[in-house]
Structures are given as C-alpha cells and as structure tokens.
Design an enzyme around this catalytic site. Sequence first.
Site, PDB file in Angstrom:
ATOM      1  N   TYR A   1     -45.917 -80.137  12.860  1.00 17.15           N
ATOM      2  CA  TYR A   1     -46.158 -78.854  12.195  1.00 17.15           C
ATOM      3  C   TYR A   1     -44.880 -78.018  12.150  1.00 17.15           C
ATOM      4  O   TYR A   1     -44.522 -77.462  11.106  1.00 17.15           O
ATOM      5  CB  TYR A   1     -47.254 -78.103  12.935  1.00 17.15           C
ATOM      6  CG  TYR A   1     -47.570 -76.724  12.405  1.00 17.15           C
ATOM      7  CD1 TYR A   1     -48.379 -76.564  11.285  1.00 17.15           C
ATOM      8  CD2 TYR A   1     -47.089 -75.581  13.032  1.00 17.15           C
ATOM      9  CE1 TYR A   1     -48.685 -75.297  10.803  1.00 17.15           C
ATOM     10  CE2 TYR A   1     -47.393 -74.316  12.558  1.00 17.15           C
ATOM     11  CZ  TYR A   1     -48.186 -74.176  11.439  1.00 17.15           C
ATOM     12  OH  TYR A   1     -48.485 -72.920  10.970  1.00 17.15           O
TER      13      TYR A   1
ATOM     14  N   SER B   1     -43.510 -70.164   9.379  1.00 12.93           N
ATOM     15  CA  SER B   1     -44.026 -69.829  10.708  1.00 12.93           C
ATOM     16  C   SER B   1     -42.871 -69.584  11.659  1.00 12.93           C
ATOM     17  O   SER B   1     -41.754 -70.096  11.453  1.00 12.93           O
ATOM     18  CB  SER B   1     -44.887 -70.984  11.242  1.00 12.93           C
ATOM     19  OG  SER B   1     -45.204 -70.814  12.614  1.00 12.93           O
TER      20      SER B   1
END
Length: 297
Positions: free
Chosen positions: A202, A189
């Site tokens: 995350y 990401s």
Amino acid sequence: MDNSSASQDPRDKYPQPPFPEQPQPAPGLASSMKPLPDHGETSYRGHGRLQGKRALITGGDSGIGRAAAIAFAREGADVAISYLAAEEEDATAVIELIRREGRNAVALPGDITDEAFCANLVSDAVAQLGGLDIVVNNAGRQQYCESILDLSTADFDATFKTNVYAMFWITKAALPHLAPGASIINTTSVQAYDPSDILLDYAQTKACIVAFTKSLAKQLGPKGIRVNGVAPGPFWTPLQPSGGQPQSKVKSFAESSPLGRPGQPAEIAPLYVLLASDEASYCSGQIWCSDGGTGTL
C-alpha cells in the site's frame, strides 16, 4: 457571554479511541462502522464554489470519496461516483444526498482494476454529466500483511491495479474531455512518506501517486489543467476495519496522533473542494496533507 461562535477544541470534536473490534470483509461498508463516520451528511455547508462543474469521484460510496461527493454537490457540482457492487448500500445513500441538493447524481458500479471498465467509466460519466471538469482518483485498496514472505503476488498486484493502474487508466481516458481550468485530484497518503511495516504494498502505491501527480502537473500545466494530491493521515473509513489494520489497531486507531483521535472524512473534504475550485488556480503539482498534527509533510 455568547459562545455561539467560539472555536471548538479539535480533540473533542469527534469520537476518540478505544473503538470496538469490528471486522468486516473487504471492501467494507461505512454503514456498519462503530462509531459511524461523519462524511458531512449534516455538517458540511456549501458556498457555491463549484457551481456548474461536473466531477467524477472514484470510491465515492464511503470514506473520503463520499465526503468529497457530498461537499462537491453542496458547492454546486454534479457528481458521478464509482464503487464496487458490494458497496451498493453505501452508494445509494450518497446518490440520494447528492440529488437532495438538486444536483445530477450518477452511480457507476464496477471494478476499476479492469482497464476496459475504467474507459467505460469515464465515457459514461461524460455522457451522463454532459462533460467533465474534475477528476478525483480516490478509490484505494489497503490490506495489512505482517511479512513480505506472506505477501502474495496476487495481493501485491491487486493493490497496484486498484491504487496506481486505475488512476493511470482513468486519467488517460478523461484527458480528452478536460478543458483548460479542469482539475485532477489524486488521493495519496502519509504512508508515501512514513510507511508502516505492515503496509508494504500500500505504501509503495501511495508513493507512486505522489510521483504521478507531480510529473503529470508539469505535463498538463501548459494545457491549463491542474493536478494535485491530498495525503490523508489516519482517517476513520471502511479501509481500516475491513483488513486495512489488525483489529487490535482498530481499537486504538490514531490514539497516538497529537489530536488523540482519527480524522473524520468530513474534515478533509474542504481540501478537495479548494483544489477543485478556481480559487486554487495557481496551485498545481502539490500534495496537501491532513494528519492530525503529526507533521509528516
């Protein structure tokens, strides 16, 4: 003047915010999102680039994993998808789409935070597909938290087990079945490079995935196995409304991106196809980004 082949303005290609508030319990269903995401169900056109290959995709029921599964099938691959039992509704739709292309579709529900399940997942995929050529470690957990003081060890552990441990377990189990020419693709990401304050755990896992990808590529290159990663920016998937973002941010999701909207899963699937294909035979240890123009990578 015939405009049938004219380029389309990417700003207007898909819905723009504001979006309605739409809270869902995790892990969320694509079928409950408003607007519905485009995974390529009607838009993706294949060109035979993965003909005869066999792929395992985690989190293949919705979001980016679903888009990759549809694209792989239309490119000629047989596909096994893993997903949680709560996502059966979405998974059933994907399996039907894969079979509609005349490809072998394998549904493998279960919890990838369990090491034993990960080992069985790979062995079941190999058995039902007749082998394995492509592994896509895509399934992820994202739950926002405003303060580190409120981030519990249990939640921290769940995020790492889903995003990092499972990738390690699945890849390790798959390696004995991968021959030269195989491809491993990990979903990281932009959070690995530009982390949000409310995605502390995350973002760390996504940075781990980058390092894992680059290190493993060096290890497996001499064996003829390529390892790459894809780093999505803001994409319209069930991760967002099911706790990945506050509902206030879901309403304006990706509004500040240069293209003014979130990406749709169908728009990133071609990156997975290329990295899985033999056309990318000299590409390994790379992280390819799709973020709507922010230029994080």
